[in-house]
Design an enzyme around this catalytic site. Structure first.
Site, PDB file in Angstrom:
ATOM      1  N   GLN A  87       0.859  -1.141  -0.026  1.00 11.57           N
ATOM      2  CA  GLN A  87       0.039  -0.061   0.173  1.00 11.57           C
ATOM      3  C   GLN A  87       0.735   1.003   0.060  1.00 11.57           C
ATOM      4  OE1 GLN A  87      -3.487  -0.614   2.904  1.00 11.57           O
ATOM      5  NE2 GLN A  87      -1.910  -2.033   3.753  1.00 11.57           N
ATOM      6  N   HIS A 105      -1.728   1.102  -4.356  1.00 10.58           N
ATOM      7  CA  HIS A 105      -1.875   2.743  -4.110  1.00 10.58           C
ATOM      8  C   HIS A 105      -1.231   3.577  -4.801  1.00 10.58           C
ATOM      9  CE1 HIS A 105      -4.210   1.519  -0.053  1.00 10.58           C
ATOM     10  NE2 HIS A 105      -4.851   1.220  -1.135  1.00 10.58           N
ATOM     11  N   ALA A 215       8.868  -4.041  12.576  1.00  4.29           N
ATOM     12  CA  ALA A 215       8.828  -4.957  11.472  1.00  4.29           C
ATOM     13  C   ALA A 215      10.466  -5.299  11.306  1.00  4.29           C
ATOM     14  CB  ALA A 215       8.158  -3.957  10.369  1.00  4.29           C
TER      15      ALA A 215
END
Ligand code: NAD
Ligand code: ZN
Length: 229
Positions: A87, A105, A215
């Site tokens: 995204q 996106h 992450a």
């Protein structure tokens, strides 16, 4: 094993790119409605161009982090069995070494002509630039999918979701559809599902398993585990 990985702003957070759900719905101090909708662009095109010009320029100040690199390493092992859907509009997956990335996106490094709808690679500012290089007269806008617009590559993504063995969602709040619904889609077609996010996302209960943390740590550990299993 076929894997679909979906990434969101959280994977780029440790690289220094701001997410937006984390700051009371503001994105770099702007209301989402002002900078991420067609109505916002129609109301104040200059503000919107300036906003994305600043985001595009800021790409030069950030670098991929170990999470991006780990996904590129995974691609080297899995090849076409990995589909990376992001995204994000930054280019950190590509700079981390990933070759097959679907930017659902759109991308900062691309301009879209509002007249002929063709795209041009773009690195500098869009504000005050000349016309579309293709048709020669169209106005260029950021090639970014705004709220209320149709994300890119949806057919390809749904096909992959329905045939994958594992779906992994990384660094995404689970608040923006249709991406937030991918977990249910994949799961309905038999995939195992895993969330890797700083905190439980809005859709965390849809996943078979959720791991919470940064992450930059979770993604390399997960890739390592998978490759050495
Ligand atoms: P979001 O901002 O809504 O959510 C980010 C999620 O990442 C949150 O759940 C947060 O807890 C998590 N997170 C924050 N830091 C993390 C870390 N270090 N490790 C793991 N997780 C972390 O982002 P979204 O779900 O991607 O949706 C927002 C929309 O905003 C997207 O459509 C995207 O186009 C756009 N956006 C893109 C960028 C970018 O390109 N980097 C940045 C901001 C917003
Ligand atoms: Zn054009």
């Amino acid at each position: 094993m076929k894997i679909v990985v979906l990434t969101g702003a959280g994977i780029s957070a440790e690289s220094g790119v701001a997410t937006f759900r984390d700051a009371d719905g503001l994105w770099e101090n702007h209301r989402i409605d002002d900078v991420a909708t067609p109505e916002g662009f129609a109301a104040d095109p200059e503000l919107v161009q300036r906003f994305y010009d600043a985001r595009r320029a800021a790409l030069a100040t950030v670098a991929p982090n170990p999470a991006h690199v780990a996904l590129a390493d995974l691609e080297k092992v899995l090849g076409e069995d990995l589909l990376l859907v992001t995204q994000n509009i930054d280019d950190l997956h590509e700079r981390g070494g990933s070759r097959r990335v679907l930017h659902m996106h759109g991308q900062l490094l691309s301009a879209l002509c509002v007249d002929c709808h063709r795209r041009s690679p773009w690195v500098g500012p869009l504000l005050g630039t000349a016309e579309c290089p293709h048709c020669g007269y169209g106005v260029l806008r950021p090639d970014v999918v705004w709220f209320g617009e149709m994300p890119y590559f949806m057919d390809e993504i749904f096909e992959a979701l329905t045939t994958c063995d594992l779906f992994v969602s990384i660094g995404t709040s689970g608040a923006v559809y249709p991406a937030a619904g991918f977990v249910q889609q994949a799961r309905a077609f038999g995939a195992r599902t895993l969330e890797l996010n700083l905190e439980p996302s809005d859709g965390t209960h849809f996943f078979h398993e959720a791991r919470h943390g940064r992450a930059g740590e979770l993604v390399p550990a997960w890739v390592d585990e998978l490759v050495h299993a």
